[in-house]
Write an enzyme that holds these catalytic residues in place. Structure first.
Site, PDB file in Angstrom:
ATOM      1  N   SER A 167       0.835  -1.188   0.000  1.00  0.00           N
ATOM      2  CA  SER A 167       0.000   0.000   0.000  1.00  0.00           C
ATOM      3  C   SER A 167       0.874   1.244   0.000  1.00  0.00           C
ATOM      4  O   SER A 167       2.020   1.210   0.473  1.00  0.00           O
ATOM      5  CB  SER A 167      -0.893   0.000   1.246  1.00  0.00           C
ATOM      6  OG  SER A 167      -1.490   1.251   1.461  1.00  0.00           O
ATOM      7  N   TYR A 180      -1.310  -1.988  10.101  1.00  0.00           N
ATOM      8  CA  TYR A 180      -1.428  -2.177   8.650  1.00  0.00           C
ATOM      9  C   TYR A 180      -0.202  -1.625   7.934  1.00  0.00           C
ATOM     10  O   TYR A 180       0.391  -2.298   7.076  1.00  0.00           O
ATOM     11  CB  TYR A 180      -2.692  -1.487   8.163  1.00  0.00           C
ATOM     12  CG  TYR A 180      -2.939  -1.607   6.685  1.00  0.00           C
ATOM     13  CD1 TYR A 180      -3.405  -2.797   6.128  1.00  0.00           C
ATOM     14  CD2 TYR A 180      -2.731  -0.519   5.836  1.00  0.00           C
ATOM     15  CE1 TYR A 180      -3.640  -2.907   4.769  1.00  0.00           C
ATOM     16  CE2 TYR A 180      -2.970  -0.615   4.479  1.00  0.00           C
ATOM     17  CZ  TYR A 180      -3.431  -1.811   3.944  1.00  0.00           C
ATOM     18  OH  TYR A 180      -3.673  -1.920   2.600  1.00  0.00           O
TER      19      TYR A 180
END
Length: 296
Positions: A167, A180
């Site tokens: 990401s 995350y």
């Protein structure tokens, strides 16, 4: 003019992969290849699997929700795609061994692995229960390591391709996303390490840093207590469609790229983080104060 009679399907030898339905139209970049996409029952994983099928690959679908996975498989089969599916939690190594065994039983080989399955969050670090932090981190790190470890001998044999889905939030961190971001940054570093350590195998190791993407309506992330909640607000104009992201992932695999950063915002983050890190932090802190809904 009468319709042409359909040609009979070719007889395949054991383990031979049937060419995809678009091979004759020239869209056969992955014809004869077998791909496994984890977390492909929905979302970006599903659309990546669909794109691979359309370009001739046989695809192994995976997810934890048996009903949703079955629905996706039925949809793909109705489109004439060569697919199989396997319910498996990729944070369980034994389940990953069964997943790879299912791929080999169905198609006899494995050429491409896309580690897409992961859990995200909307929670500040100080509020998170330790077990929730671990759940998010495990899904991103062990959910990448375990399927790769189980598949490695077969990918080595094929001189195959491995793509870790990361990401843009791994590039410079993001408030309310500590576990995350840490997990996605870890898999990017893992890819670099494996690229060096396993250079002799000829396996392609790459990372795709995904930016803001349109989500399925029922997409959920974890809050501080581990409860599923809707994903944080993202302006629609900043979002790419799942099909657009899938197309970029396929181009990354086809070109055997080391890193692909999706979106102008992602590339800007790389530039600022590399050359003007203090400016990057100021921007994040400012938006945290003024656009809290963006993070919360």
């Amino acid at each position: 003019m009468p319709d042409a009679q359909p040609r009979p399907a070719p007889v395949l030898s054991p383990g031979q992969v049937r060419p995809g339905p678009f091979a004759e139209a020239g869209r056969d970049a992955f014809a004869g290849k077998v791909a496994l996409v984890t977390g492909s029952e929905s979302g970006i994983g599903r659309e990546t699997a669909r794109a691979l099928c359309r370009q001739g690959a046989a695809v192994v679908l995976n997810g934890r929700n048996a009903q949703r996975l079955a629905q996706t498989r039925q949809e793909f089969e109705a489109a004439g795609f060569a697919v199989t599916s396997c319910v498996a939690d990729v944070t369980d190594y034994a389940a990953c061994e069964e997943l790879i065994a299912a791929a080999l039983e169905a198609f006899g080989q494995l050429d491409i692995l896309v580690t897409n399955a992961s859990i995200s969050q909307r929670a500040y670090f100080a509020d998170m229960r330790p077990e929730v932090f671990r759940q998010v981190l495990d899904s991103n790190v062990y959910g990448t390591v375990y399927p790769l470890k189980a598949a490695l001998p077969h990918l080595t044999r094929a001189r195959g391709s491995v793509t870790f889905i990361s990401s843009i939030s791994a590039l410079n961190g993001m408030p309310s996303g500590s576990a995350y971001c840490a997990g996605k940054a870890a898999v990017a570093n893992l890819a670099h390490t494996l690229r060096l350590e396993l250079a002799h195998t000829g396996i392609h190791f790459g990372v795709v840093h995904i930016g803001f993407t349109q989500n399925d309506p029922d997409k959920r992330v974890l809050d501080a207590a581990g409860q599923p909640v809707p994903i944080a607000h993202r302006p629609p104009r900043w979002q790419k469609s799942q099909a657009e992201v899938a197309a970029i992932i396929l181009d990354h695999i086809r070109r055997r790229r080391q890193r692909t950063v999706i979106s102008t915002l992602g590339r800007l983050i790389v530039l600022i983080h590399t050359y003007l890190p203090r400016l990057g932090d100021w921007i994040v802190l400012t938006t945290t104060r003024r656009l809290r809904h963006f993070y919360e």
